[in-house]
Each structure stands twice: as structure tokens, then as C-alpha cells.
Write a protein that holds these residues in place. Sequence first.
Motif, short mmCIF file in Angstrom:
data_model
loop_
_atom_site.label_atom_id
_atom_site.label_comp_id
_atom_site.label_asym_id
_atom_site.label_seq_id
_atom_site.Cartn_x
_atom_site.Cartn_y
_atom_site.Cartn_z
N GLN A 1 0.81 -1.20 0.00
CA GLN A 1 0.00 0.00 0.00
C GLN A 1 0.85 1.26 0.00
O GLN A 1 0.48 2.28 -0.59
N PHE A 2 2.02 1.21 0.64
CA PHE A 2 2.87 2.40 0.75
C PHE A 2 3.58 2.71 -0.56
O PHE A 2 3.63 3.87 -0.98
N THR A 3 4.14 1.70 -1.21
CA THR A 3 4.91 1.93 -2.44
C THR A 3 4.06 1.83 -3.69
O THR A 3 4.50 2.24 -4.77
N LYS B 1 -1.92 -14.96 -10.15
CA LYS B 1 -2.98 -14.07 -10.64
C LYS B 1 -3.92 -13.57 -9.55
O LYS B 1 -4.96 -13.00 -9.84
N VAL B 2 -3.56 -13.81 -8.28
CA VAL B 2 -4.37 -13.32 -7.16
C VAL B 2 -3.56 -12.26 -6.43
O VAL B 2 -2.47 -12.54 -5.93
N GLU B 3 -4.07 -11.06 -6.36
CA GLU B 3 -3.32 -9.94 -5.77
C GLU B 3 -4.07 -9.36 -4.58
O GLU B 3 -5.29 -9.20 -4.62
N MET B 4 -3.32 -9.03 -3.53
CA MET B 4 -3.92 -8.46 -2.32
C MET B 4 -3.12 -7.23 -1.90
O MET B 4 -1.88 -7.27 -1.84
N VAL B 5 -3.81 -6.15 -1.61
CA VAL B 5 -3.15 -4.94 -1.11
C VAL B 5 -2.97 -5.06 0.40
O VAL B 5 -3.89 -5.44 1.11
#
Length: 289
Positions: free
Chosen positions: A120-122, A193-197
Motif C-alpha cells: 500500500q505504501f509503495t 494471478k491473485v493480488e492483495m493490497v
Amino acid sequence: MIGTIIVVYNPDLALTERLITRVYGQTDILVIVDNSAQKNDFTKIVEHYDYIHCPDNIGIAAAHNKGLKHLLASGCEYGLLLDQDSQIPSDMAFSLSSLLVASKSLEHNIIAIGPQIHCQFTDKKVRSLIQKEVFEYEDLVGVTQIIASGMMIDLGLLDTVGLKDDSLFIDGVDHEWCWRARRLNFSIARAKKVEMVHRLGDSRAKFIGLTYKVGSPIRLYYQFRNILLLSRRSYVPLYWKIRCICFIPIRIFLNAILQDQKRTRIRYMCRGLIDGIKGSSGPYQQNWS
């Protein structure tokens, strides 16, 4: 059945409620383990969830263990672990569980799968410069370790590996469990293919052009102590031991010179090093009352 465990501690209610809303309905059971001193009520967001309150803050590992035991007792086959500040896609539980089921036909004996982490920061995908990929197969990449948040575990294999090491309390818990599983010939994977913030650390700071994570002073105690505790264990990767131990002087400099609360940070770092050398574990208050 699939169950979700969300561990919270003095949560940002807006963020946590957004996570609960997103995950609710993705799995059959939702367990919230609350390490906050005061209870938090989420009934205005969701009607049906199981709530375990631990007002003395038992740490992330013990909180995970309580949730995992609850899912096992409820008959769940898979368990999804989440931190309060993660942001997940609407189909993450289905995607990860489907990959775990499909992986049964592989020879890699996968016990846990996690998403690709987007910091989330970068605002970038998290990529390890040192950790090498173990294998690659269609939508999966075998890795050495994954973080706890977003980790989906095959609960049928949990007895063999064991629960999380609650003596570590917080830092290094997720990685230690992955390394222990790998020692027993299980594999850990990341879904391509699964991305989480996710928020890694509390904030970011820069020094001579390099960006580094900044956490609360108390976290420094656990980080420094657990580096020394884990470095004694044979199944912990050598690259991790070398990297973390070599970075201790740099982290001392960054926290003692460049950050606020300098004296508090120095105190926690010193006490962490002392307890790491002594081999003391458990919560901070147990060792420094």
C-alpha cells in the motif's frame, strides 16, 4: 468448508469493516480473534461471525492458533488468515482454495498458498531480491515463505506441521511456520494471478535514497529478539540469517538516529538483543515487567 480468521488489535474500524464486508460470504465461517483490551462489535457489518476476545493481547501466533483450532472443530478443510489492514479481491478465497484443490495432482505437496502482495505504501508488487522461486507451475510459484495475511492453509495437513509458534509472539511467526513446513517436505506457493493490497509496517522513511519500513518501538523488541532466536534453528534459511544479522547495526542506526522516540527505540532494541542472546521468548511484559 472454508473458514476465515481475521486477527485484530486496536483496529482502524473503517479499514477492518471494509475487510469484513469483502470477505463475508466468501467462506463458510468467519472467526474474529480480537487482541484489543476492549471488545469491538462488528454486528452492524455482519450478522453471523464467531468472536474470540483476548484482552491481554496473546500475540499474533496464539491468536492464529485459537482461530485455527476453532475452524478445525467446525469441520473446515481450508483456513484463510487475514490481518485487519489487508484489502482483498472479492473472489480471493475461491481462487486460493481452487488452486489448493488443483494442486493435489502435483508432486509438490502444497500445504499453503498466498496471493501476490501489493504494498500500500509503495503502490508496487512486493518482490524479493534474495528469495529464489522453488518451482513454477501454471498459476502457481513455489516460494520459501509467504506472509500470514492472505495465507490459505490446507487444514488436513496441519497436524503434521503443527500450529504457529506462539513463543515468538509476533514477528517472524509466518515465516517460521513456512520454513518448518518445508523441512517436513511440504511446499509453500504464491498465486500468480491473485493480488492483495497490504500494509507492510506502519509507515516508510528514506535515507540516502533508500526507502525502509518504520514500525512502532515495541515491534523492534520482537524483531531483534526473534532474529537471534530463529537464527539458532537449523531449518531457517541461511540467507535469511545472514541478511537479518548483518542488517542489525544498520537498523540500530536508523532507529536511534533518524526516527522519533529515539530513547524508547534504543531501549526496546537493546532489550530485544539481550533476550535474543539469552534465548528468552514470549511476550515482552513477561520478560520485562
